[in-house]
Design a protein around this motif. Structure first.
Motif, PDB file in Angstrom:
ATOM      1  N   ASP A  22       0.822  -1.207   0.000  1.00  0.00           N
ATOM      2  CA  ASP A  22       0.000   0.000   0.000  1.00  0.00           C
ATOM      3  C   ASP A  22       0.852   1.250   0.000  1.00  0.00           C
ATOM      4  OD1 ASP A  22      -2.460  -1.266  -0.092  1.00  0.00           O
ATOM      5  OD2 ASP A  22      -2.604  -1.417   2.080  1.00  0.00           O
ATOM      6  N   TYR A  23       2.170   1.077  -0.097  1.00  0.00           N
ATOM      7  CA  TYR A  23       3.096   2.198  -0.067  1.00  0.00           C
ATOM      8  C   TYR A  23       4.058   2.110  -1.242  1.00  0.00           C
ATOM      9  CZ  TYR A  23       1.114   2.748   4.494  1.00  0.00           C
ATOM     10  OH  TYR A  23       0.209   2.921   5.498  1.00  0.00           O
ATOM     11  N   GLN A  24       4.434   3.250  -1.764  1.00  0.00           N
ATOM     12  CA  GLN A  24       5.370   3.340  -2.866  1.00  0.00           C
ATOM     13  C   GLN A  24       6.785   3.483  -2.330  1.00  0.00           C
ATOM     14  OE1 GLN A  24       4.144   3.039  -6.107  1.00  0.00           O
ATOM     15  NE2 GLN A  24       2.355   2.562  -4.885  1.00  0.00           N
ATOM     16  N   SER A  25       7.754   3.309  -3.218  1.00  0.00           N
ATOM     17  CA  SER A  25       9.151   3.465  -2.822  1.00  0.00           C
ATOM     18  C   SER A  25       9.498   4.927  -2.571  1.00  0.00           C
ATOM     19  CB  SER A  25      10.076   2.922  -3.910  1.00  0.00           C
ATOM     20  OG  SER A  25       9.829   1.557  -4.102  1.00  0.00           O
ATOM     21  N   LEU A  26       8.806   5.823  -3.239  1.00  0.00           N
ATOM     22  CA  LEU A  26       9.084   7.251  -3.134  1.00  0.00           C
ATOM     23  C   LEU A  26       7.887   7.963  -2.517  1.00  0.00           C
ATOM     24  CD1 LEU A  26      10.551   7.724  -6.718  1.00  0.00           C
ATOM     25  CD2 LEU A  26      11.830   7.388  -4.600  1.00  0.00           C
ATOM     26  N   LEU A  27       8.138   9.078  -1.895  1.00  0.00           N
ATOM     27  CA  LEU A  27       7.052   9.891  -1.353  1.00  0.00           C
ATOM     28  C   LEU A  27       6.203  10.452  -2.484  1.00  0.00           C
ATOM     29  CD1 LEU A  27       8.945  11.929   1.391  1.00  0.00           C
ATOM     30  CD2 LEU A  27       7.386  10.012   1.748  1.00  0.00           C
ATOM     31  N   ILE A  28       4.889  10.510  -2.274  1.00  0.00           N
ATOM     32  CA  ILE A  28       4.030  11.142  -3.280  1.00  0.00           C
ATOM     33  C   ILE A  28       3.778  12.602  -2.938  1.00  0.00           C
ATOM     34  CG2 ILE A  28       2.966   8.968  -3.948  1.00  0.00           C
ATOM     35  CD1 ILE A  28       0.418   9.926  -2.460  1.00  0.00           C
ATOM     36  N   ASN A  29       4.103  12.966  -1.717  1.00  0.00           N
ATOM     37  CA  ASN A  29       4.094  14.368  -1.309  1.00  0.00           C
ATOM     38  C   ASN A  29       5.126  14.514  -0.203  1.00  0.00           C
ATOM     39  OD1 ASN A  29       2.875  13.571   1.117  1.00  0.00           O
ATOM     40  ND2 ASN A  29       0.825  14.156   0.447  1.00  0.00           N
ATOM     41  N   ARG A  30       5.109  15.592   0.516  1.00  0.00           N
ATOM     42  CA  ARG A  30       6.151  15.808   1.535  1.00  0.00           C
ATOM     43  C   ARG A  30       6.046  14.901   2.748  1.00  0.00           C
ATOM     44  NH1 ARG A  30       7.375  22.247   1.754  1.00  0.00           N
ATOM     45  NH2 ARG A  30       8.102  22.344  -0.396  1.00  0.00           N
ATOM     46  N   SER A  31       4.916  14.218   2.907  1.00  0.00           N
ATOM     47  CA  SER A  31       4.747  13.475   4.147  1.00  0.00           C
ATOM     48  C   SER A  31       4.367  12.007   4.027  1.00  0.00           C
ATOM     49  CB  SER A  31       3.696  14.177   5.017  1.00  0.00           C
ATOM     50  OG  SER A  31       2.462  14.217   4.333  1.00  0.00           O
ATOM     51  N   THR A  32       4.032  11.531   2.834  1.00  0.00           N
ATOM     52  CA  THR A  32       3.589  10.137   2.747  1.00  0.00           C
ATOM     53  C   THR A  32       4.007   9.468   1.446  1.00  0.00           C
ATOM     54  OG1 THR A  32       1.713   8.636   2.961  1.00  0.00           O
ATOM     55  CG2 THR A  32       1.311  10.677   1.779  1.00  0.00           C
ATOM     56  N   ASN A  33       4.154   8.169   1.538  1.00  0.00           N
ATOM     57  CA  ASN A  33       4.385   7.364   0.345  1.00  0.00           C
ATOM     58  C   ASN A  33       3.212   6.409   0.143  1.00  0.00           C
ATOM     59  OD1 ASN A  33       4.967   5.706   2.516  1.00  0.00           O
ATOM     60  ND2 ASN A  33       6.692   4.698   1.537  1.00  0.00           N
ATOM     61  N   ALA A  34       2.079   6.721   0.775  1.00  0.00           N
ATOM     62  CA  ALA A  34       0.882   5.897   0.620  1.00  0.00           C
ATOM     63  C   ALA A  34       0.451   5.892  -0.842  1.00  0.00           C
ATOM     64  CB  ALA A  34      -0.247   6.434   1.495  1.00  0.00           C
ATOM     65  N   ALA A  35       0.108   4.717  -1.343  1.00  0.00           N
ATOM     66  CA  ALA A  35      -0.366   4.590  -2.723  1.00  0.00           C
ATOM     67  C   ALA A  35      -1.852   4.960  -2.735  1.00  0.00           C
ATOM     68  CB  ALA A  35      -0.143   3.170  -3.229  1.00  0.00           C
ATOM     69  N   ASP A  36      -2.123   6.251  -2.838  1.00  0.00           N
ATOM     70  CA  ASP A  36      -3.487   6.752  -2.725  1.00  0.00           C
ATOM     71  C   ASP A  36      -3.688   7.902  -3.705  1.00  0.00           C
ATOM     72  OD1 ASP A  36      -5.705   8.460  -1.753  1.00  0.00           O
ATOM     73  OD2 ASP A  36      -5.746   7.039  -0.086  1.00  0.00           O
ATOM     74  N   LEU A  37      -4.559   7.699  -4.674  1.00  0.00           N
ATOM     75  CA  LEU A  37      -4.794   8.742  -5.688  1.00  0.00           C
ATOM     76  C   LEU A  37      -5.410   9.997  -5.089  1.00  0.00           C
ATOM     77  CD1 LEU A  37      -6.033   6.765  -8.823  1.00  0.00           C
ATOM     78  CD2 LEU A  37      -3.837   7.898  -8.463  1.00  0.00           C
ATOM     79  N   ASP A  38      -6.224   9.850  -4.062  1.00  0.00           N
ATOM     80  CA  ASP A  38      -6.831  11.029  -3.445  1.00  0.00           C
ATOM     81  C   ASP A  38      -5.765  11.918  -2.804  1.00  0.00           C
ATOM     82  OD1 ASP A  38      -9.425  10.278  -4.199  1.00  0.00           O
ATOM     83  OD2 ASP A  38      -9.613   8.993  -2.433  1.00  0.00           O
ATOM     84  N   ILE A  39      -4.809  11.291  -2.130  1.00  0.00           N
ATOM     85  CA  ILE A  39      -3.716  12.061  -1.533  1.00  0.00           C
ATOM     86  C   ILE A  39      -2.868  12.687  -2.631  1.00  0.00           C
ATOM     87  CG2 ILE A  39      -1.610  11.937  -0.152  1.00  0.00           C
ATOM     88  CD1 ILE A  39      -2.980   9.674   1.451  1.00  0.00           C
ATOM     89  N   LEU A  40      -2.580  11.907  -3.670  1.00  0.00           N
ATOM     90  CA  LEU A  40      -1.798  12.437  -4.792  1.00  0.00           C
ATOM     91  C   LEU A  40      -2.501  13.637  -5.409  1.00  0.00           C
ATOM     92  CD1 LEU A  40       0.661  12.191  -6.659  1.00  0.00           C
ATOM     93  CD2 LEU A  40      -0.714  10.645  -8.071  1.00  0.00           C
ATOM     94  N   LEU A  41      -3.788  13.516  -5.656  1.00  0.00           N
ATOM     95  CA  LEU A  41      -4.552  14.615  -6.252  1.00  0.00           C
ATOM     96  C   LEU A  41      -4.542  15.849  -5.354  1.00  0.00           C
ATOM     97  CD1 LEU A  41      -6.309  15.519  -8.598  1.00  0.00           C
ATOM     98  CD2 LEU A  41      -8.278  14.576  -7.396  1.00  0.00           C
TER      99      LEU A  41
END
Length: 93
Positions: A22-41
């Motif tokens: 459920d987590y990516q190798s890299l951060l998708i923002n400054r605080s999480t690497n959760a594989a979540d499109l809502d957070i990414l958006l």
């Protein structure tokens, strides 16, 4: 890494490898690497992309991914691997 910097210098990025995490190798923002499109958006401003453009990109990628199982079979990926990753991929389509 050296390989990643070489790719970046050519305007390319390193390939993403599938994972069941459920987590990516890299951060998708400054605080999480959760594989979540809502957070990414919601992080689109961090990428300097307007919200409406981010939504369009996600919609375009989802549409392109819809036939992923057919393409995987065409490329000879074993059915057991397709079935293993199907829940993870289909979750976001």
């Amino acid at each position: 890494s050296r390989g990643s910097s070489e790719l970046a210098s050519r305007g390319q990025s390193a390939p993403a490898f599938p994972t069941l995490s459920d987590y990516q190798s890299l951060l998708i923002n400054r605080s999480t690497n959760a594989a979540d499109l809502d957070i990414l958006l919601s992080s689109s401003d961090a990428y300097m992309i307007p919200q409406n453009r981010s939504e369009a990109i996600i919609t375009e990628v989802k549409a392109a991914m819809l036939p992923w199982q057919t393409e995987a079979r065409r490329l000879g990926i074993p059915q057991r691997d397709i079935e293993t990753f199907a829940p993870r991929i289909n979750k976001w389509l």
